[in-house]
Structures are given as structure tokens and as C-alpha cells.
Design a protein around this motif. Structure first.
Motif: not given
Length: 374
Positions: A1-29
């Protein structure tokens, strides 16, 4: 079974990438699943209000390094050529999605975000975690999921989202041009059955993006004929097209664009950007709203609240920040699609030009606040 990831974002446009940068900056995977490769052109007005600039700078994603086109003024015209122009209350800048999305993707990857080029086919929520089914990577599991996959996708049908069954008459057309258009200006030109946004992006390129009711468009053989027979009725649009050369082999199009109400949290997924709700392009603020909604989602996740509270608070904060803008956008679109109302409104604004900045403020927000604990 796959490990449980902290956050998965479906879609890599403006909203998805901005949220990813913000959350990763805070240390989340964070994992972003995007079905397309970068860079890529998208149907978009490509104007961003300066309200999101402090936030992008805080994310270390200042678009200034991309040499965007500064925009300080807005011009609105009717089919007959009645026009009014004023300064934008906050100003903004023009940048292509081709350039900006690739820039944000590189920032996200640099932050440690895991980027998968794949297609999500279904999402389910069982035992307090998401099971996200993909074509190439099997089923992935996550504690939190963000939807950022755009205006309309097959995934919406799979999730049985309510708006999917409602037919929409709107068709969007976008292309880049090389030619003459004033610096510092974003123009919104009305035509029979729709309206068109024109402004510059980086490298002195002119972006033209318009929305048209399909019932009027289908009376013509193709985009070229419709443009010459309908858009050219507005003298300002005729001038733009007559003095420009297209840079695309053919315009990009999207059909079935829905402005129906969408759930902000659907099946426990935090919806962002156009996936949460699409403001009428006449307002010219969709890109800023996508970035702002990413900040809302990231902040909510980082608070570590129980799921029921997280979802309730995200919905409440989304409505607080964007609800009035959406209503104002719908009202403005209705006015400008009605010839008599459009003419009367423009006549009033021409007589009292100080009204236009007031109207613009109804669809824009204040500069986003940023704090060290965001």
C-alpha cells in the motif's frame, strides 16, 4: 500500500502551484498532480491585480523577474464604440500563463514539491484519508486534498458535482498577437453576444481573450468569420485586430464554461481557483482570485484543525473574501450583455467617470496580508 502523503493537490495551475509553494514552505510534503507538461498556453485574460503581489513576494515568487507588462488603466467600451477610461485603483500587470505557470512550477519543485504528470480519474474519502486514483501512478493516499484542476474537467463528472449537469452557453477564445496596443492599458470591449479583454503581457505581446454566447457564435462558419462579422462592429476591436498579426497557428478555445455556483468543499476536497467558482472574465480578476484562494486553503490546512471545523472555516472564509465579488461580476456581466442596459450604464459612467473605479472595487480586493506564521 502507498504511504499516506500530507497533501495532494490535483491541478498544477495558478491556484495549485501557489498552494504547493505555500505549504511546502511551511515544511509539509506536497504532491501536485498535473496532466499537462510545462510550459503551456491557456485560455486566460492574463491580467493580475496587484492585490496579490505582496503574497507572491512573500512566497519568494515575485513575478517582476519575468518582466511583466505594468497595467495602470482600464478602458471599457460598448458595441457602438462608446468608451470610458480611468486609472485602476490598485493597478496590476500582464503576464502569460505560458511563462507564469512554468515559473511557479520551478519554484514549487525547488521547494521540494513532488510533481507528477498524470491524470486523476477518481477521488474517494474513507477512514479520514483520501484515495486518489491516477492513470500512471495507481492509487495515492493523502491526509488532505486540494482541487485546483480548472473550470471544468472529467473529474467533476466523476465526482458528480452538481454544476456538471447544467449546460452552459459560453465559449472562450484566446490568442496572442504582435502589433500596436497602448502600454499600461487593459481594455474590455463589448460586442453582440459577448465581451473581449485586450492587454499586453511580457515581451510586448498582446493577449486577446473573449467570451461569446455559443447561440450567437454558431450562426457563423468559424472563428474568423465571427470575428469579422461581429467583433468588428466594435470599432476598438476592429482596430486591434486590423493592426496586429497572430502569433498562434489558431486560437485556443474552451466551451461549456460554467458560472454556476460550485461547492467550495466538495466531498471533503478544498476547492480553489476556478474549481471553486469562476468569476465573469469581464471583471478581469480571475487570476488574482485563484492565487488568493490558494492562500486561504494553505492557511486553513496549516492551522491543523479537525476536519469538520477546517471545512466549515474554509467555506466561510471563501465566501467572506469572494462572495460579493462573484455577485458583482454576475450583475456586471448581465448588464453588459443587454444592449439597452449596457448603453444606459455606459452613458452614466461617461457622464460621471468617478463611478468606474467604484465599480471596479466591487470585483477586486485589498492587498493580501502576509505574516510570518502564515
Amino acid at each position: 500500500m502507498q504511504p499516506v502523503r500530507e497533501v495532494i493537490i490535483i491541478g498544477g495551475g495558478l491556484a495549485g502551484l501557489t498552494a504547493a509553494i505555500h505549504l511546502s514552505r511551511a515544511g509539509l510534503y506536497v504532491t501536485v498532480i498535473e496532466k499537462h507538461s510545462y510550459p503551456r498556453h491557456k485560455v486566460c485574460g492574463e491580467y493580475i491585480s496587484n492585490e496579490v503581489l505582496p503574497y507572491l513576494q512573500w512566497l519568494d515568487a515575485d513575478p517582476a523577474v519575468l518582466s511583466p507588462a505594468p497595467i495602470e488603466r482600464v478602458c471599457i467600451s460598448t458595441v457602438t464604440g462608446k468608451k470610458v477610461e480611468t486609472r485602476l485603483p490598485l493597478g496590476g500587470f500582464g503576464i502569460s500563463r505560458y511563462t507564469l505557470d512554468a515559473f511557479l512550477m520551478e519554484k514549487a519543485v525547488h521547494n521540494g514539491v513532488n510533481l507528477l504528470q498524470d491524470t486523476v480519474t477518481n477521488i474517494s474519502f474513507v477512514n479520514e484519508q483520501f484515495a486518489i486514483e491516477t492513470v500512471a501512478n495507481g492509487t495515492l493516499f493523502a491526509a488532505q486534498a486540494i482541487g485546483a484542476y480548472g473550470k471544468r474537467a472529467a473529474l467533476d463528472q466523476q465526482l458528480k458535482r452538481e454544476f456538471w449537469e447544467k449546460k452552459s452557453p459560453w465559449l472562450a477564445v484566446k490568442a496572442h498577437y504582435r502589433g500596436y496596443f497602448p502600454d499600461g492599458l487593459v481594455a474590455l470591449h463589448n460586442f453582440t453576444g459577448g465581451y473581449c479583454g485586450v492587454s499586453k503581457v511580457e515581451d510586448n505581446i498582446i493577449n486577446v481573450c473573449y467570451l461569446v454566447n455559443y447561440d450567437t457564435f454558431k450562426n457563423y462558419k468559424n472563428i474568423d468569420e465571427h470575428r469579422k462579422e461581429v467583433l468588428y462592429e466594435n470599432p476598438y476591436l476592429k482596430e486591434v485586430f486590423s493592426n496586429s498579426e497572430p502569433l498562434f497557428d489558431r486560437p485556443l478555445t474552451i466551451s461549456q464554461i460554467s458560472f454556476s455556483e460550485k461547492k467550495k468543499v466538495d466531498q471533503h476536497i478544498l476547492m480553489t481557483g476556478d474549481t471553486a467558482g469562476l468569476i465573469h472574465p469581464l471583471c478581469g480578476n480571475g487570476m488574482a482570485m485563484a492565487i488568493s484562494s490558494a492562500q486561504l486553503a494553505a492557511r486553513q490546512i496549516l492551522q491543523g484543525q479537525p476536519r469538520a471545523i477546517l471545512e466549515k472555516e474554509y467555506t466561510r472564509n471563501w465566501q467572506k473574501q469572494f462572495g460579493k465579488r462573484m455577485k458583482a461580476g454576475s450583475l456586471l456581466s448581465s448588464i453588459f450583455m443587454h444592449p439597452w442596459l449596457s448603453g444606459m450604464t455606459m452613458g452614466t459612467v461617461v457622464a460621471m467617470p468617478a463611478l468606474l473605479p467604484v465599480i471596479i472595487r466591487q470585483t477586486h480586493g485589498q492587498p493580501l496580508t502576509v505574516k510570518h506564521n502564515n
